[in-house]
Design an enzyme around this catalytic site. Structure first.
Site, PDB file in Angstrom:
ATOM      1  N   PRO A 267       0.842  -1.207   0.000  1.00 36.42           N
ATOM      2  CA  PRO A 267       0.000   0.000   0.000  1.00 36.42           C
ATOM      3  C   PRO A 267       0.870   1.248   0.000  1.00 36.42           C
ATOM      4  CG  PRO A 267       0.000  -1.029   2.168  1.00 36.42           C
ATOM      5  CD  PRO A 267       0.727  -1.957   1.265  1.00 36.42           C
ATOM      6  N   ASP A 443       6.016   2.223   1.867  1.00 33.80           N
ATOM      7  CA  ASP A 443       5.126   1.088   2.100  1.00 33.80           C
ATOM      8  C   ASP A 443       4.421   1.305   3.437  1.00 33.80           C
ATOM      9  OD1 ASP A 443       3.905  -1.334   2.597  1.00 33.80           O
ATOM     10  OD2 ASP A 443       5.617  -2.548   1.933  1.00 33.80           O
ATOM     11  N   HIS A 444       3.103   1.526   3.391  1.00 34.21           N
ATOM     12  CA  HIS A 444       2.371   1.863   4.614  1.00 34.21           C
ATOM     13  C   HIS A 444       2.243   0.670   5.573  1.00 34.21           C
ATOM     14  CE1 HIS A 444       0.439   4.646   7.047  1.00 34.21           C
ATOM     15  NE2 HIS A 444      -0.476   5.149   6.226  1.00 34.21           N
ATOM     16  N   ARG A 445       2.571  -0.530   5.123  1.00 36.98           N
ATOM     17  CA  ARG A 445       2.617  -1.659   6.048  1.00 36.98           C
ATOM     18  C   ARG A 445       3.786  -1.513   7.017  1.00 36.98           C
ATOM     19  NH1 ARG A 445       3.131  -6.565   1.937  1.00 36.98           N
ATOM     20  NH2 ARG A 445       4.752  -5.103   1.230  1.00 36.98           N
ATOM     21  N   VAL A 447       5.808   1.609   7.179  1.00 36.79           N
ATOM     22  CA  VAL A 447       6.090   2.999   7.547  1.00 36.79           C
ATOM     23  C   VAL A 447       4.784   3.734   7.802  1.00 36.79           C
ATOM     24  CG1 VAL A 447       7.250   5.120   6.852  1.00 36.79           C
ATOM     25  CG2 VAL A 447       8.155   2.901   6.093  1.00 36.79           C
TER      26      VAL A 447
END
Length: 473
Positions: A267, A443-445, A447
């Site tokens: 994401p 990467d929102h997983r 960060v």
């Protein structure tokens, strides 16, 4: 049943298979053959150039002999593990074997039939060049040990030559893939004296470079090496044609697969900041005159790269990877800094290993080497593996910014826009200043928004006040 001819040919003709020249690559396209049937080859001689999903690579043959057959034509995509060339390792042995093959052995032969044109040997499929090596018109001299499972021994030898694992055949030979053997030969390194660190005792490129110290760990290019194969030009459309179709393969195919996989797996979040880099541009001008930077290229990208490395040091959690299989977040205690490079073959992202441990002059030298190698089309798959974060400089095309897609397996990518003279409020007055826009995708997983914002803000703060390279480092 197996005949003497079968065992003789199996031992006499060595088949070289398409190796995995990268990390887990499944296919490669043959760009150019440097040999033809009948040519004499020696161990380590480059016989062809192939294009993988990552780069163009020259393949050396791992034994001496005479080229018997090229199995595929230039421009053909071949799966890893397929035989691409066979070599006669005992040329000029006579024609007795062929004579024996013409006579019935155990089972009486059927009545002879006219043979207006040659047929493919039984059990073999026709190939683009010839029909394989099951039948031969020449004879090999007697060889010790052929009665002890010659087919198995031949397969074991091939496994060792292609670097797929240890093999107990004939004599102990260091295990290394063909590109690594060529590298060792170019550097003058005896593989028998190299300590292997790869799985199964396989010697890696890093092992060869380590053995070459204190010489710089650089992949040398042979002075007489053939120039990189030209990128096939797109055929001119026929008169009145409204569309042109181009096969998707090689680097372009890899780019498509990687970008789709990244975009729909990680994401993405992208944040932007516009900043005054006038002081950074002044620092670049000063460094160009510095004796410590003599012989290396100094440009804004160098300072931006150093700023990102300092920002990562201040926010180390951003330098991570997502392990889906084990459901773990892997924090990297090193930074392999990727630099996106547009080449005639397409986009590639080589990286500078352990960039965080390099001084500014060392980083400048590494950037210069990376760029020149990419332009020459000599970037190796190893140089593109293991990246942790990437910089893409879209500003060289006059673009203000973009929303970059993560390189697969990495946590963040920084896009650098064009540096332009613009009106800017400086010390309470509107003045012309050097301004650019940065975009950080992450990467929102891995960060969160806070962490990503801190990293981008730190990079911007350093570029606005380059003295922070000292105070923060």
């Amino acid at each position: 049943m197996t005949t003497m001819t079968d065992t003789s040919n199996a031992a006499r003709f060595r088949e070289f298979k398409m190796p995995d020249v990268g990390e887990g690559l499944t296919e490669a396209e043959i760009l150019k053959w440097f040999v033809q049937p009948g040519d004499t080859v020696t161990d380590g001689q480059v016989v062809c150039e192939v294009e993988t999903a990552k780069a163009a690579v020259e393949l050396p043959i791992p034994y001496d002999g005479v080229v018997h057959e090229l199995r595929f034509a230039e421009g053909t995509t071949v799966d890893v593990g397929q035989v691409i060339i066979s070599v006669d390792v005992a040329p000029g042995s006579g024609d007795a074997v062929a004579a024996e093959a013409a006579e019935p052995q155990t089972v009486p032969a059927p009545a002879a039939e006219p043979e207006p044109e040659p047929e493919a040997p039984k059990g073999r499929q026709p190939v683009l060049v010839g029909y394989g090596v099951a039948e031969s018109s020449t004879k090999r001299r007697a060889r010790k040990g052929t009665e002890a499972a010659p087919a198995a021994a031949s397969a074991a030898i091939q496994g060792e030559m292609n670097g797929h694992g240890p093999s107990a055949v004939l004599e102990a030979r260091p295990l290394a893939k063909p590109p690594v053997r060529k590298l060792a030969k170019d550097l003058g390194i005896d593989l028998a004296e190299v300590t292997p660190t790869g799985e199964g005792g396989v010697i890696t490129r890093e092992d060869v470079h380590a053995a070459a110290t204190p010489a710089p760990a650089v992949v040398p290019v042979q002075a007489d090496a053939p120039a990189p194969a030209a990128v096939p030009a797109v055929a001119a459309p026929a008169a009145g044609a409204r569309e042109t179709r181009i096969p998707v393969k090689g680097v372009r195919k890899a780019i498509a697969q990687a970008m789709v996989g990244s975009a729909f797996t990680a994401p993405h979040v992208t944040e932007f900041v516009t900043l005054d880099v006038t002081r950074t541009m002044k620092l670049v001008a000063e460094l160009k005159e510095d004796k410590e930077m003599a012989g290396v290229r100094v440009n804004p990208l160098l300072i931006i790269a150093k700023a990102l490395l300092v920002a990562i040091k201040r926010n180390p959690e951003v330098n991570a990877a997502w392990d889906e299989a084990n459901q773990e977040i892997v924090h990297k205690h090193y930074v392999n800094l990727g630099i996106a490079a547009a080449t005639p073959r397409g986009l590639i992202v080589p990286n500078i290993k352990d960039a965080d441990a390099q001084t500014l002059p060392q980083l400048a030298a590494s950037l210069g080497e990376l760029v020149s190698t990419a332009r020459e089309g000599k970037t190796s798959p190893a140089a593109m593996a293991g990246g942790t974060v990437t910089i893409t400089n879209v500003g060289v095309f006059g673009v203000d910014t973009g929303t970059p897609i993560l390189n697969p397996g990495e946590s963040a990518i920084l896009a650098v826009g064009a540096i332009k003279l613009q009106p800017w409020v400086h010390k309470g007055k509107v003045k012309p200043r050097q301004v650019t826009t940065l975009a950080l995708s992450f990467d929102h997983r891995l960060v969160d928004g806070e962490l990503g914002s801190k990293v981008l803000a730190d990079v911007a703060a350093i570029l606005e006040q380059p003295k922070r390279l000292i105070t923060w480092a």
